[in-house]
Scaffold this motif. Structure first.
Motif, PDB file in Angstrom:
ATOM      1  N   ARG A 251       0.912  -1.224  -0.038  1.00 43.28           N
ATOM      2  CA  ARG A 251      -0.145  -0.049   0.018  1.00 43.28           C
ATOM      3  C   ARG A 251       0.998   1.187  -0.134  1.00 43.28           C
ATOM      4  O   ARG A 251       0.538   2.410   0.388  1.00 43.28           O
ATOM      5  CB  ARG A 251      -0.962  -0.083   1.087  1.00 43.28           C
ATOM      6  CG  ARG A 251      -0.522  -0.057   2.504  1.00 43.28           C
ATOM      7  CD  ARG A 251      -1.554   0.219   3.481  1.00 43.28           C
ATOM      8  NE  ARG A 251      -2.387  -0.892   3.872  1.00 43.28           N
ATOM      9  CZ  ARG A 251      -2.085  -1.717   4.816  1.00 43.28           C
ATOM     10  NH1 ARG A 251      -0.775  -1.517   5.588  1.00 43.28           N
ATOM     11  NH2 ARG A 251      -2.704  -2.697   5.380  1.00 43.28           N
ATOM     12  N   SER A 253       3.822   2.031   1.540  1.00 43.88           N
ATOM     13  CA  SER A 253       4.086   2.516   2.825  1.00 43.88           C
ATOM     14  C   SER A 253       5.532   3.456   2.485  1.00 43.88           C
ATOM     15  O   SER A 253       5.938   4.301   3.212  1.00 43.88           O
ATOM     16  CB  SER A 253       4.138   1.895   3.931  1.00 43.88           C
ATOM     17  OG  SER A 253       5.071   0.432   3.407  1.00 43.88           O
ATOM     18  N   ASN A 262       8.401  -7.169   5.149  1.00 39.02           N
ATOM     19  CA  ASN A 262       7.549  -8.244   5.623  1.00 39.02           C
ATOM     20  C   ASN A 262       8.373  -9.530   5.437  1.00 39.02           C
ATOM     21  O   ASN A 262       8.996  -9.904   4.516  1.00 39.02           O
ATOM     22  CB  ASN A 262       6.161  -8.155   4.762  1.00 39.02           C
ATOM     23  CG  ASN A 262       5.530  -6.721   5.187  1.00 39.02           C
ATOM     24  OD1 ASN A 262       5.772  -6.003   4.541  1.00 39.02           O
ATOM     25  ND2 ASN A 262       4.593  -6.914   5.889  1.00 39.02           N
ATOM     26  N   LEU A 315      13.162  -0.619   9.252  1.00 42.94           N
ATOM     27  CA  LEU A 315      14.470  -0.927   9.779  1.00 42.94           C
ATOM     28  C   LEU A 315      15.008   0.805   9.358  1.00 42.94           C
ATOM     29  O   LEU A 315      14.427   1.488   8.674  1.00 42.94           O
ATOM     30  CB  LEU A 315      15.515  -1.458   8.561  1.00 42.94           C
ATOM     31  CG  LEU A 315      15.521  -3.032   8.652  1.00 42.94           C
ATOM     32  CD1 LEU A 315      14.181  -3.713   8.675  1.00 42.94           C
ATOM     33  CD2 LEU A 315      16.465  -3.679   7.589  1.00 42.94           C
TER      34      LEU A 315
HETATM   35  P1  ADP Z   1       5.545  -3.795   0.885  1.00 38.31           P
HETATM   36  O1  ADP Z   1       4.158  -3.664   0.730  1.00 38.31           O
HETATM   37  O2  ADP Z   1       6.329  -4.899  -0.032  1.00 38.31           O
HETATM   38  O3  ADP Z   1       5.883  -4.190   2.354  1.00 38.31           O
HETATM   39  P2  ADP Z   1       6.734  -1.283   1.420  1.00 38.31           P
HETATM   40  O4  ADP Z   1       6.160  -0.084   0.867  1.00 38.31           O
HETATM   41  O5  ADP Z   1       6.239  -1.612   2.880  1.00 38.31           O
HETATM   42  O6  ADP Z   1       6.182  -2.486   0.564  1.00 38.31           O
HETATM   43  O7  ADP Z   1       8.287  -1.321   1.207  1.00 38.31           O
HETATM   44  C1  ADP Z   1       8.943  -2.335   1.910  1.00 38.31           C
HETATM   45  C2  ADP Z   1      10.436  -2.866   0.918  1.00 38.31           C
HETATM   46  O8  ADP Z   1      11.107  -1.594   1.000  1.00 38.31           O
HETATM   47  C3  ADP Z   1      11.105  -3.728   1.954  1.00 38.31           C
HETATM   48  O9  ADP Z   1      10.558  -5.071   1.684  1.00 38.31           O
HETATM   49  C4  ADP Z   1      12.458  -3.326   1.691  1.00 38.31           C
HETATM   50  O10 ADP Z   1      12.612  -4.198   0.350  1.00 38.31           O
HETATM   51  C5  ADP Z   1      12.569  -2.000   1.194  1.00 38.31           C
HETATM   52  N1  ADP Z   1      13.058  -1.130   2.139  1.00 38.31           N
HETATM   53  C6  ADP Z   1      13.656   0.117   1.666  1.00 38.31           C
HETATM   54  N2  ADP Z   1      14.161   0.726   2.811  1.00 38.31           N
HETATM   55  C7  ADP Z   1      13.672   0.027   3.974  1.00 38.31           C
HETATM   56  C8  ADP Z   1      13.657   0.390   5.594  1.00 38.31           C
HETATM   57  N3  ADP Z   1      14.133   1.172   6.026  1.00 38.31           N
HETATM   58  N4  ADP Z   1      13.070  -0.595   6.332  1.00 38.31           N
HETATM   59  C9  ADP Z   1      12.290  -1.797   5.678  1.00 38.31           C
HETATM   60  N5  ADP Z   1      12.060  -1.828   4.227  1.00 38.31           N
HETATM   61  C10 ADP Z   1      12.855  -1.000   3.553  1.00 38.31           C
END
Ligand code: ADP
Ligand code: RBF
Ligand code: MG
Length: 379
Positions: A251, A253, A262, A315
């Motif tokens: 969505r 984020s 995830n 993270l």
């Molecule tokens: P999703 O719906 O796949 O979880 P997000 O928009 O939440 O999409 O983005 C998550 C992805 O962003 C993670 O799987 C990772 O590959 C990447 N990413 C980049 N920076 C971060 C961070 N600081 N913390 C977590 N994920 C990150």
């Protein structure tokens, strides 16, 4: 959750329920029923838990025999079920925060009565598997010691009487709706800790509804406060989970500036059930990139009303690229708050940034920083 921070009521003792409040009896009962019902060609439906939570053993047995149309009488069911249950009693785990709560009350000399719909003998066997618990209860009352079980007030009235307290001086802690009704009927103050998710609306008669025992603030009830919170965080027994990063809800984020990496929920299903929803923090390891501070939510994200309980780890580092497919290792070391709903996306985002600041600061404390070097994170 439903109460302001101001002192609401002075209480001087606690009457606490056992099954679903201090111990996860449902887990073991579910495992047994799943196998048992197979014998009759039936399938255990976890939703049945909703009905039997808080019932007396006889009521629960009747519910199961009737709802599944079992070709046996209730006492036949019981004579088969109880040996199976007794053999598994040592596997019933304490719920997060239970041990901490009863030891805290014991240390501070707050009288505690264990007040359960279970039989006295069963209560004694169940608590015998938890070291030091028996000594924490000044009084134990089972449903076979009074004329009617919960939702009748009898058990709590008897517990108060044996503690030499008036009901209005007692704080009841209960997970079930019948238990909350019993507490209110007895004239006590009642904190509800629903053991099944998304049930808060059923507990309107409770004086306070909290998400888990981690959220109890005894000082709100005139009891000694916990002293283990440090800088707005609660240290917990660390737990470890890991696996390849998969696509989440997508969505966007990242657009919110809060990407969450995830993991497959199947790989940590047990941990998901075991840990209360809420906001936690700890350390995150990516084999080729290093170890980073991490803050996460676990639960149904009430703002988005998700159908599935997930872990959403953010993270606390700026990455220049995504790391889907890479092995992510987490050590969760502390708790911050329960999940909440928000009236706007802006306020959700603001709260998550507050969580980030709390976690970032806390993780430098000796209590938490020591886990940074755990080989689990990068091996
Ligand atoms: P999703 O719906 O796949 O979880 P997000 O928009 O939440 O999409 O983005 C998550 C992805 O962003 C993670 O799987 C990772 O590959 C990447 N990413 C980049 N920076 C971060 C961070 N600081 N913390 C977590 N994920 C990150
Ligand atoms: N979602 C909620 O609905 N309520 C919350 O209280 C909440 N707290 C969060 C705290 C942190 C530290 C993080 C990382 C996420 C939180 N979320 C919460 C989840 C958020 O809705 C989710 O991560 C994004 O929508 C991505 O799916
Ligand atoms: Mg995500």
């Amino acid at each position: 959750m439903s109460m302001s921070n101001s002192l609401k009521k002075l209480t001087s003792c606690v009457l606490i329920d056992l099954d679903g409040t201090l111990i996860n009896t449902d887990g073991v009962v579910g495992d047994i029923l799943r196998k048992y019902l197979c014998k009759y060609g039936k399938q255990w439906d976890g939703r049945e838990s909703l009905k039997i939570v808080g019932q007396t053993p006889l009521e629960a047995a009747t519910t199961i025999v009737e709802d599944y149309g079992l070709p046996c009488k209730v006492d036949e069911f019981n004579s088969e079920f109880y040996p199976l249950f007794s053999a598994q009693m040592d596997k019933i785990k304490s719920l997060p925060g239970a041990n901490r709560l009863i030891r805290h009350l014991k240390v501070h000399g707050v009288p505690v009565a264990l007040a359960s719909n279970s039989s006295r003998a069963n209560i004694e066997s169940k608590i015998s598997h938890h070291e030091g618990w028996k000594e924490c209860f000044s009084v134990i009352v089972g449903s076979d010691e009074v004329s009617k079980g919960k939702p009748s007030p009898d058990i709590f009235l008897e517990a108060a009487k044996r503690l030499n307290k008036d009901p209005e001086d007692c704080l009841v802690i209960e997970d079930s709706v019948p238990g909350v009704m019993a507490g209110k009927a007895a004239g006590t103050n009642v904190i509800a800790v629903p053991s099944l998710p998304k049930q808060t609306h059923l507990y309107t008669s409770a004086d306070e509804v909290i998400n888990s025992l981690l959220d109890i603030r005894p000082e709100k009830w005139g009891l000694p406060p916990f002293q283990d919170w440090i800088e707005n965080t609660l240290p917990i027994d660390p737990w470890h989970i890991g696996g390849p990063v998969i696509k989440g809800f997508g969505r966007g984020s990242k657009v919110l500036g809060i990407p969450t990496a995830n993991l497959s929920t199947k790989d940590y299903a047990d941990e998901l059930v075991e840990h209360p929803s809420g906001v936690y923090f700890g350390w995150a390891g990516l084999a080729t990139r290093g170890v980073f501070k991490m803050v996460m939510s676990i639960g149904w994200n009430p703002y988005f009303n998700n159908k599935e309980k997930t872990i959403e780890p953010w993270l606390l580092h700026d990455f220049t690229e995504d790391f889907y497919g890479e092995e992510l290792r987490l050590i969760i070391v502390g708790y911050i708050r329960p999940e909440a709903n928000f009236s706007s996306l802006e306020s959700l985002i603001a709260k998550i940034h507050e969580d980030r600041e709390v976690a970032e600061k806390a993780l430098d404390l000796p209590t938490y920083v020591k886990f940074k070097d755990d080989p689990y994170l990068t091996k």
